[in-house]
Design a protein around this motif. Structure first.
Motif, PDB file in Angstrom:
ATOM      1  N   PHE A 217      30.288  31.867  29.012  1.00  0.00           N
ATOM      2  CA  PHE A 217      31.412  32.200  29.898  1.00  0.00           C
ATOM      3  C   PHE A 217      32.068  33.546  29.601  1.00  0.00           C
ATOM      4  CE2 PHE A 217      32.890  29.398  26.466  1.00  0.00           C
ATOM      5  CZ  PHE A 217      33.881  30.161  25.897  1.00  0.00           C
ATOM      6  N   SER A 218      31.820  34.143  28.449  1.00  0.00           N
ATOM      7  CA  SER A 218      32.485  35.407  28.111  1.00  0.00           C
ATOM      8  C   SER A 218      32.139  36.508  29.103  1.00  0.00           C
ATOM      9  CB  SER A 218      32.108  35.834  26.691  1.00  0.00           C
ATOM     10  OG  SER A 218      32.565  34.894  25.743  1.00  0.00           O
ATOM     11  N   PHE A 219      30.867  36.542  29.535  1.00  0.00           N
ATOM     12  CA  PHE A 219      30.448  37.575  30.483  1.00  0.00           C
ATOM     13  C   PHE A 219      31.289  37.542  31.745  1.00  0.00           C
ATOM     14  CE2 PHE A 219      27.996  38.307  34.369  1.00  0.00           C
ATOM     15  CZ  PHE A 219      27.747  39.676  34.243  1.00  0.00           C
ATOM     16  N   MET A 220      31.661  36.375  32.207  1.00  0.00           N
ATOM     17  CA  MET A 220      32.402  36.248  33.470  1.00  0.00           C
ATOM     18  C   MET A 220      33.781  36.887  33.358  1.00  0.00           C
ATOM     19  SD  MET A 220      31.269  32.316  34.195  1.00  0.00           S
ATOM     20  CE  MET A 220      29.564  31.826  33.895  1.00  0.00           C
ATOM     21  N   PHE A 221      34.451  36.661  32.235  1.00  0.00           N
ATOM     22  CA  PHE A 221      35.770  37.271  32.041  1.00  0.00           C
ATOM     23  C   PHE A 221      35.658  38.772  31.845  1.00  0.00           C
ATOM     24  CE2 PHE A 221      36.346  32.838  30.843  1.00  0.00           C
ATOM     25  CZ  PHE A 221      37.496  32.521  31.550  1.00  0.00           C
ATOM     26  N   LEU A 222      34.656  39.208  31.110  1.00  0.00           N
ATOM     27  CA  LEU A 222      34.469  40.645  30.894  1.00  0.00           C
ATOM     28  C   LEU A 222      34.118  41.358  32.199  1.00  0.00           C
ATOM     29  CD1 LEU A 222      32.527  40.403  27.533  1.00  0.00           C
ATOM     30  CD2 LEU A 222      34.726  41.553  27.827  1.00  0.00           C
ATOM     31  N   ALA A 223      33.280  40.738  33.020  1.00  0.00           N
ATOM     32  CA  ALA A 223      32.932  41.343  34.314  1.00  0.00           C
ATOM     33  C   ALA A 223      34.162  41.450  35.201  1.00  0.00           C
ATOM     34  CB  ALA A 223      31.845  40.514  35.000  1.00  0.00           C
ATOM     35  N   ALA A 224      35.021  40.451  35.169  1.00  0.00           N
ATOM     36  CA  ALA A 224      36.267  40.514  35.947  1.00  0.00           C
ATOM     37  C   ALA A 224      37.147  41.655  35.461  1.00  0.00           C
ATOM     38  CB  ALA A 224      37.014  39.184  35.852  1.00  0.00           C
ATOM     39  N   VAL A 225      37.213  41.845  34.148  1.00  0.00           N
ATOM     40  CA  VAL A 225      38.008  42.940  33.582  1.00  0.00           C
ATOM     41  C   VAL A 225      37.466  44.291  34.027  1.00  0.00           C
ATOM     42  CG1 VAL A 225      38.467  44.146  31.407  1.00  0.00           C
ATOM     43  CG2 VAL A 225      38.965  41.708  31.612  1.00  0.00           C
ATOM     44  N   VAL A 226      36.148  44.422  34.054  1.00  0.00           N
ATOM     45  CA  VAL A 226      35.538  45.680  34.507  1.00  0.00           C
ATOM     46  C   VAL A 226      35.981  46.008  35.927  1.00  0.00           C
ATOM     47  CG1 VAL A 226      33.361  46.776  35.133  1.00  0.00           C
ATOM     48  CG2 VAL A 226      33.543  45.537  32.974  1.00  0.00           C
ATOM     49  N   LEU A 227      35.919  45.040  36.813  1.00  0.00           N
ATOM     50  CA  LEU A 227      36.306  45.282  38.203  1.00  0.00           C
ATOM     51  C   LEU A 227      37.799  45.574  38.319  1.00  0.00           C
ATOM     52  CD1 LEU A 227      34.159  42.563  40.000  1.00  0.00           C
ATOM     53  CD2 LEU A 227      33.674  45.002  39.762  1.00  0.00           C
ATOM     54  N   LEU A 228      38.627  44.899  37.516  1.00  0.00           N
ATOM     55  CA  LEU A 228      40.064  45.168  37.536  1.00  0.00           C
ATOM     56  C   LEU A 228      40.346  46.594  37.071  1.00  0.00           C
ATOM     57  CD1 LEU A 228      41.402  41.793  36.087  1.00  0.00           C
ATOM     58  CD2 LEU A 228      41.691  42.620  38.428  1.00  0.00           C
ATOM     59  N   ALA A 229      39.631  47.026  36.043  1.00  0.00           N
ATOM     60  CA  ALA A 229      39.816  48.398  35.552  1.00  0.00           C
ATOM     61  C   ALA A 229      39.384  49.413  36.612  1.00  0.00           C
ATOM     62  CB  ALA A 229      39.032  48.600  34.263  1.00  0.00           C
ATOM     63  N   PHE A 230      38.307  49.113  37.324  1.00  0.00           N
ATOM     64  CA  PHE A 230      37.873  50.005  38.407  1.00  0.00           C
ATOM     65  C   PHE A 230      38.956  50.109  39.486  1.00  0.00           C
ATOM     66  CE2 PHE A 230      32.969  49.522  37.860  1.00  0.00           C
ATOM     67  CZ  PHE A 230      33.028  50.372  36.772  1.00  0.00           C
ATOM     68  N   ILE A 231      39.597  48.997  39.805  1.00  0.00           N
ATOM     69  CA  ILE A 231      40.654  49.014  40.827  1.00  0.00           C
ATOM     70  C   ILE A 231      41.816  49.885  40.385  1.00  0.00           C
ATOM     71  CG2 ILE A 231      42.371  47.593  42.027  1.00  0.00           C
ATOM     72  CD1 ILE A 231      40.341  45.291  41.940  1.00  0.00           C
ATOM     73  N   VAL A 232      42.243  49.717  39.134  1.00  0.00           N
ATOM     74  CA  VAL A 232      43.353  50.537  38.620  1.00  0.00           C
ATOM     75  C   VAL A 232      42.977  52.004  38.654  1.00  0.00           C
ATOM     76  CG1 VAL A 232      44.731  51.067  36.580  1.00  0.00           C
ATOM     77  CG2 VAL A 232      44.248  48.691  37.176  1.00  0.00           C
ATOM     78  N   ASN A 233      41.764  52.317  38.232  1.00  0.00           N
ATOM     79  CA  ASN A 233      41.315  53.707  38.224  1.00  0.00           C
ATOM     80  C   ASN A 233      41.311  54.292  39.629  1.00  0.00           C
ATOM     81  OD1 ASN A 233      39.730  56.020  36.831  1.00  0.00           O
ATOM     82  ND2 ASN A 233      38.387  55.427  38.505  1.00  0.00           N
ATOM     83  N   GLU A 234      40.987  53.469  40.608  1.00  0.00           N
ATOM     84  CA  GLU A 234      40.918  53.947  41.989  1.00  0.00           C
ATOM     85  C   GLU A 234      42.299  54.298  42.538  1.00  0.00           C
ATOM     86  OE1 GLU A 234      37.610  54.504  44.734  1.00  0.00           O
ATOM     87  OE2 GLU A 234      37.836  54.045  42.623  1.00  0.00           O
ATOM     88  N   ASN A 235      43.339  53.744  41.928  1.00  0.00           N
ATOM     89  CA  ASN A 235      44.691  53.940  42.445  1.00  0.00           C
ATOM     90  C   ASN A 235      45.532  54.888  41.592  1.00  0.00           C
ATOM     91  OD1 ASN A 235      45.360  51.805  44.800  1.00  0.00           O
ATOM     92  ND2 ASN A 235      43.882  50.918  43.375  1.00  0.00           N
ATOM     93  N   LEU A 236      44.904  55.579  40.647  1.00  0.00           N
ATOM     94  CA  LEU A 236      45.631  56.504  39.777  1.00  0.00           C
ATOM     95  C   LEU A 236      45.131  57.926  39.963  1.00  0.00           C
ATOM     96  CD1 LEU A 236      45.857  54.604  36.359  1.00  0.00           C
ATOM     97  CD2 LEU A 236      47.705  55.018  37.980  1.00  0.00           C
ATOM     98  N   ASP A 237      46.042  58.866  39.826  1.00  0.00           N
ATOM     99  CA  ASP A 237      45.671  60.269  39.786  1.00  0.00           C
ATOM    100  C   ASP A 237      45.118  60.561  38.395  1.00  0.00           C
ATOM    101  OD1 ASP A 237      45.392  62.992  39.758  1.00  0.00           O
ATOM    102  OD2 ASP A 237      47.452  63.442  40.364  1.00  0.00           O
ATOM    103  N   PRO A 238      43.830  60.944  38.289  1.00  0.00           N
ATOM    104  CA  PRO A 238      43.235  61.141  36.957  1.00  0.00           C
ATOM    105  C   PRO A 238      43.935  62.203  36.127  1.00  0.00           C
ATOM    106  CG  PRO A 238      41.809  62.010  38.694  1.00  0.00           C
ATOM    107  CD  PRO A 238      42.891  61.235  39.373  1.00  0.00           C
ATOM    108  N   ARG A 239      44.708  63.075  36.756  1.00  0.00           N
ATOM    109  CA  ARG A 239      45.406  64.130  35.996  1.00  0.00           C
ATOM    110  C   ARG A 239      46.810  63.721  35.570  1.00  0.00           C
ATOM    111  NH1 ARG A 239      44.417  68.357  40.730  1.00  0.00           N
ATOM    112  NH2 ARG A 239      45.025  66.432  41.794  1.00  0.00           N
TER     113      ARG A 239
END
Length: 714
Positions: free
Chosen positions: A639-661
């Motif tokens: 089950f660890s993979f499932m939680f880690l995969a969810a975290v990856v997608l959540l991090a992608f969402i946050v990154n998509e909504n932030l100005d990288p600078r």
């Protein structure tokens, strides 16, 4: 080259600097004992030894005389050098040292409020472990050295014993390259690194090259770690496991792990001979028992008759069966047996499945980054890919690459590739370029998971968020083309399910009975049932229990376990819950807020649905494991993979909504870097915890070199 010349020059200079720093660390820091002891005046105590000498001028420690005691030394003692003869059979010795000095006029030991001089492990084949640093006060008068423990192979040959010995300089090549690798990681992922400016979408060639390089390194490290545990690998060559080499083949296989570990191989032999039960006949006393699933009764009957039985196999209607998923047998063991007549080495199957899993994870993550997010950088991708493959429990499966690990590892590999093919099919369907082959391949992989690790079939529920909108909401299912595509999604499940149900019916007379309840294990599985009381301790152990740590390598220790469940709990060694030990998962409490960002950003709910299904699936699988089997460290991989995969997608969402600078993005990247580093470090250290049956248990004298490499200051 002219266009990239400044970058190449910078990279070369940086690489040279990293190698130089690693060289300086290895020379002056990791060999600190060499410099600290350079001015010592070495004193030999050989003349004071009261031991029998051998013909080759060695001193002999025996079961009767294994204590060395020296009186009236009256010198400062900084260390003791026990120079054991390296030509004798290698073994790890536990040495107890006591002394009197200006602060202690008698030998002292641990009390209620103090800790005495701890016992120290010394390997007769590890030069570094033979030097034992002491922390004394003033002049030492008496010194006592004793070989303790019951499992000691006497006689022991001792060449010399000295005090205040000069520690030799030891350039450890493995430690040097490990240091270079750690420094390279720190340099590559530093906040201002260029990899955060390389976009996955904008610069596909650079990003793909870097991803491939990272995957190659990960696979190399995993394979190296697996082959360290040679006692579990089951392959031999002239230079590897040469004690089991046949003397003429380039490589040959041999059985490891005992009779119980050959279940898959024995099933392959049985299948080759046209039957589904193992060829070994159960003893008559087992067939005569009214309840053969009662372990206590089985053990009593075995003592009375002296006839052994196979443990951890399914027993039904007078025959032994294998209740583990049959797909590994069909994929590896049966073809290998038909071709060679030998047993397929299970560890190699685990490694192949692990490689497939790493490749599939990387490919799947790449698909999400390229087609569902537009601003994922190479740095963010790698920063999330590393914990996804390193922290999901597969390293522990590689630590024990047995037939218990193989179905879990293969189930994970099929799952990630199934999801990848589904994602490819979604893109092909959107482009009207024929997704049928991708759907067939994806569903076949997902269906085969049932024949490996049935719990992991919950990942098939990801089909709902992935395909609901296209085939239900947009009613594509009701078009001829859509119906054909949907049939390709469903058909492999039907075919595989029919095969597995036929296999079950032929063995147990039931379409859905895989045989787990007939297991001859430590408890009666036919009466285990479903008990709510088992869930609380399991959830705590799987998710919330903090790690147990000490100040001695590998620092992580088995976590304590207590329960108020007044029944039998199946529990093996575990090392803490994933939410407590993997800080990268600390993103999960913010999931609701992060998902609201995605909802505002996109009209579709695909990613949100995927994350919700992953989290729900992880909880469900953990509960299923707890109820059906118990609390075991290898089950974390379920089950660890499932939680880690969810975290990856959540991090992608946050990154998509932030100005990288922005400063916020910079701060969050630093925090993520720290969380990932701690998570990966914890997962790596668990791999080196001494456990029964692993390298540290079978070759303790060699494992001591690992300890000396890490604890360079002792």
């Amino acid at each position: 080259m002219q266009a990239h010349r400044p970058a190449v020059i910078h990279l070369v200079k940086s690489a040279f600097a990293l190698v130089l720093i690693a060289l300086l660390l290895e020379t002056f820091v990791f060999n600190i004992n060499y410099f600290l002891t350079a001015n010592y005046n070495t004193i030999s105590l050989n003349s004071r030894l009261n031991l029998q000498e051998t013909a080759d001028e060695q001193y002999k420690l025996t079961a009767v005389n294994h204590t060395l005691e020296f009186s009236n030394l009256n010198v400062e003692v900084h260390n003791v050098w026990l120079n054991f003869d390296y030509r004798q059979p290698a073994q790890e010795l536990t040495v107890k040292i006591q002394f009197t000095d200006d602060a202690h006029h008698t030998y002292f030991d641990s009390t209620e409020y103090t800790v005495g001089v701890p016992d120290v492990a010394v390997s007769t084949l590890s030069d570094q472990s033979e030097y034992i640093n002491l922390n004394t006060s003033g002049l030492v008068n008496n010194l006592r050295i004793d070989i303790v423990g019951d499992d000691v192979g006497y006689p022991i040959k001792l060449s010399d014993i000295c005090i205040n010995a000069r520690h030799p300089f030891d350039f450890n090549t493995g430690r040097f390259f490990a240091t270079v690798g750690i420094l390279a990681l720190a340099f590559a992922f530093r906040p201002r690194s260029a990899i955060y400016r390389i976009g996955i979408v904008d610069e596909p060639r650079k990003s793909k090259a870097a991803i491939i390089a990272a995957v190659v390194i990960e696979v190399y490290l995993m394979a190296t770690f697996l082959f360290i545990g040679s006692n579990l690998v089951g392959v031999a060559t002239k230079d590897y496991n040469n004690g089991s080499w046949d003397g003429h083949s380039i490589v040959n296989v041999f059985e490891v792990g005992g009779d119980n570990a050959q279940q898959y191989a024995e099933l392959a032999k049985a299948m080759a001979h046209g039957q589904l039960y193992l060829e070994e006949e159960p003893p008559q006393w087992l067939q005569d028992m009214s309840d053969p699933y009662d372990k206590g009764a089985r053990d009593e009957a075995q003592k009375e008759t002296g006839e052994p039985y196979l443990f951890d196999v399914a027993y039904h209607d007078g025959h032994y069966y294998v209740y583990f998923g049959v797909v590994p047998v069909v994929l590896f063991y049966l073809p290998f047996y038909l071709l060679t007549g030998a047993n397929f080495p299970t560890a190699i199957g685990v490694l192949l499945a692990c490689i497939a899993f790493v490749l599939g994870c990387s490919a799947l993550l790449d698909r999400f980054a390229r087609y569902h997010f537009k601003r994922v950088s190479l740095g963010l991708y790698l920063l999330l890919q590393i914990p996804l493959v390193m922290c999901c429990g597969v390293l522990y499966l590689l630590k024990f690459p047995t037939f218990y690990s193989l179905p879990i590892m293969l189930g994970l590999a099929f799952s990630v590739w199934g999801l990848y093919f589904w994602m490819r099919g979604r893109v092909a369907a959107a482009r009207s370029s024929g997704p049928e082959k991708w759907y067939l391949a994806g569903s076949l992989c997902m269906a085969l998971v049932v024949g490996c690790r049935p719990q992991l079939v919950v990942l098939s529920f990801l089909a709902f968020p992935l395909f609901w909108r296209a085939y239900i909401s947009e009613r594509r299912l009701f078009t001829p083309r859509g119906a054909r595509e949907f049939a390709c999604l469903v058909a492999p499940y039907v075919v595989v399910a029919a095969g597995l149900m036929g296999y079950n019916y032929a063995r147990f007379g039931s379409l859905t009975d895989f045989g787990a309840n007939y297991n001859l294990t430590v408890n009666d599985m036919t009466k285990r049932g479903w008990k709510l009381g088992r869930l609380a301790p399991a959830l705590f152990a799987y998710f919330l229990q903090p790690p147990s740590v000490t100040g001695v390598f590998p620092f992580v220790q088995p976590a304590p376990f207590d329960t108020t469940y007044m029944g039998q709990t199946i529990k093996e060694v575990t090392f803490g819950g994933i939410l407590a030990c993997l800080p990268v998962l600390w993103i999960l409490p913010f999931a609701k807020r992060i998902l609201s960002l995605r909802v505002r950003q996109r009209s579709t709910r695909t990613i949100m649905g995927v994350i919700v299904v992953l989290l729900a699936s992880g909880v469900v699988v953990a509960l299923l494991d707890a109820e059906m089997a118990g609390i075991l460290q290898r089950y974390f991989a379920d089950f660890s993979f499932m939680f880690l995969a969810a975290v990856v997608l959540l991090a992608f969402i946050v990154n998509e909504n932030l100005d990288p600078r922005s400063q916020t993005a910079n701060l969050l990247m630093k925090v993520l870097l720290a969380l990932v580093a701690i998570s990966v470090l914890y997962s790596a250290l668990v791999c080196f915890v001494p456990e029964t049956g692993w390298y540290s248990d079978v070759y303790p004298w060699a494992y001591q070199n690992v300890i000396e490499t890490a604890q360079f200051w002792t």
